[in-house]
Design an enzyme around this catalytic site. Structure first.
Site: not given
Ligand code: NAD
Length: 354
Positions: A80, A180
């Site tokens: 990373k 989320g």
């Molecule tokens: P994103 O930023 O697009 O979405 C996150 C969402 O969570 C946002 O809409 C935000 O407003 C909401 N949020 C934040 N705090 C919150 C709370 N307390 N209660 C409810 N909602 C809340 O991010 P993403 O790409 O959708 O990723 C989400 C999670 O998945 C992260 O932990 C990320 O590390 C993990 N993840 C993502 C991927 C990927 O392909 N994008 C891959 C593996 C893991």
């Protein structure tokens, strides 16, 4: 403090502090383990409060990628990189290119990609100075969002959980609470709704919430209480650390299966879930769809249909984890970590003696 003395140091092979004074880059690249193949894992850009905080993050994240890639059966190690900067900076592309030059200098021992603060378009910026980047927007000219690979893996994982709970994997009529509704949460909701699930959802962003409520007929709940909503499955898709001493006693679901990274605040929370009779799909297994699908260009073209099929392997992996946890009296998290460790140990044992 040197990386060797850091509490998160876990025999990382290489930790490289990178600097480009002209551009203002402060970054760290961590290669945790390359036993299975080149280290692979995204680039995170965050305005860390200190370089110590950045070091802690990159050590943890790179180790997590070793586990995720090993458990997913990928020929990839764990790595990373982090850039200490606000991703809203106007000169973001210059920082990314500078990081790209440092990754390029590693000659393919590490492949970088997207993470928090670094999008597929940003991955193309890194690629201007570096050959070892995947998850680029240019790999998906039709606008496909590689986060959809992750959501597809989440859908497969939720079905495995339902199979374990009810002997029937169909989401139809099951109640799923999704926390989320960003890139992965919204797409997971769409897949579940299409399969007939009833959705309870929360997001602190009102626009994101409204969109899913209106488009999918989901029931909104208070973001502070989503973990307590009565449901079959709770799917954390926002933040890490959401499974903790406060939330676990209040959980309203029989199982937890979501896409957020690092859902357990501490390893002992896996035991707390088990003691409460809550089935936990380890996060680094359930959310591996992104790296399984998006890393395909490392070996060849991005064949999306083949990637989707490979991601379906998350289902049998979870079946095996649930069965072994029961047979050996371990938590599902312990079993998943052991599986990854066993794959690494087998690969090390098969290496010709130096
Ligand atoms: P994103 O930023 O697009 O979405 C996150 C969402 O969570 C946002 O809409 C935000 O407003 C909401 N949020 C934040 N705090 C919150 C709370 N307390 N209660 C409810 N909602 C809340 O991010 P993403 O790409 O959708 O990723 C989400 C999670 O998945 C992260 O932990 C990320 O590390 C993990 N993840 C993502 C991927 C990927 O392909 N994008 C891959 C593996 C893991």
């Amino acid at each position: 403090m040197t990386p060797f003395d850091h509490p998160e140091f876990d025999d990382h092979e290489q930790v490289i502090f990178v600097r480009d004074a002209e551009v203002g880059l402060f970054g760290i690249i961590a290669l945790h383990d390359t036993t299975l193949g080149p280290a692979a894992g995204g680039c995170r850009m965050q305005p860390y409060a200190s370089h110590e905080e950045a070091l802690r993050d990159v050590l943890r994240l790179s180790r997590g990628m070793t586990l995720k890639n090993a458990a997913a059966g990928l020929p990839l190690g764990g790595g990373k990189c982090v850039i200490v900067a606000d991703p809203a900076r106007a000169d973001k592309a210059r920082l990314l290119e500078a990081m790209g030059r440092h990754v390029q200098a590693l000659g393919g021992r590490y492949w970088t990609a997207i993470d928090v603060g670094v999008s597929p378009r940003d991955a193309d910026a890194i690629a201007r100075s570096c050959d070892y980047v995947f998850c680029k927007a240019s790999e998906y000219p039709d606008g496909f969002d590689p986060s959809n690979f992750t959501a597809w893996g989440g859908f497969v994982a939720v079905k495995a959980v339902l199979r374990r709970l009810f002997g029937d994997e169909s989401p139809a009529g099951r109640r799923i609470a999704v926390q989320g509704l960003g890139g992965v949460g919204r797409e997971l909701c769409r897949l579940l709704r299409e399969a007939g699930a009833d959705l309870v959802v929360a997001d602190i962003d009102q626009a994101a919430l409204r969109r899913v409520v209106e488009e999918l007929g989901a029931e909104p709940v208070d973001p502070a209480r989503i973990h307590a909503a009565p449901a079959d499955v709770f799917a954390p898709c926002a933040l890490g650390g959401v499974l903790n001493d406060r939330t676990i006693p209040e959980l309203g679901a029989r199982a937890v299966c979501g896409l957020a990274n690092n859902q357990l605040e501490a390893p002992r929370h896996a035991q707390a879930l088990q003691a409460r009779g809550v089935l936990y799909a380890p996060d680094f297994i359930a959310n591996a769809g992104g790296v399984i699908g998006a890393s395909a260009p490392i070996w060849g073209g991005p064949d999306r249909a083949a990637a989707m099929r490979r991601i379906e392997g998350i289902g049998p992996t979870l079946d095996a984890i649930f069965a072994r946890a029961e047979a050996e009296g371990l938590t599902t998290d312990e079993v998943a970590q052991r599986m990854a460790a066993e794959r690494l140990a087998a690969a090390r044992a098969a290496r010709p003696a130096a």
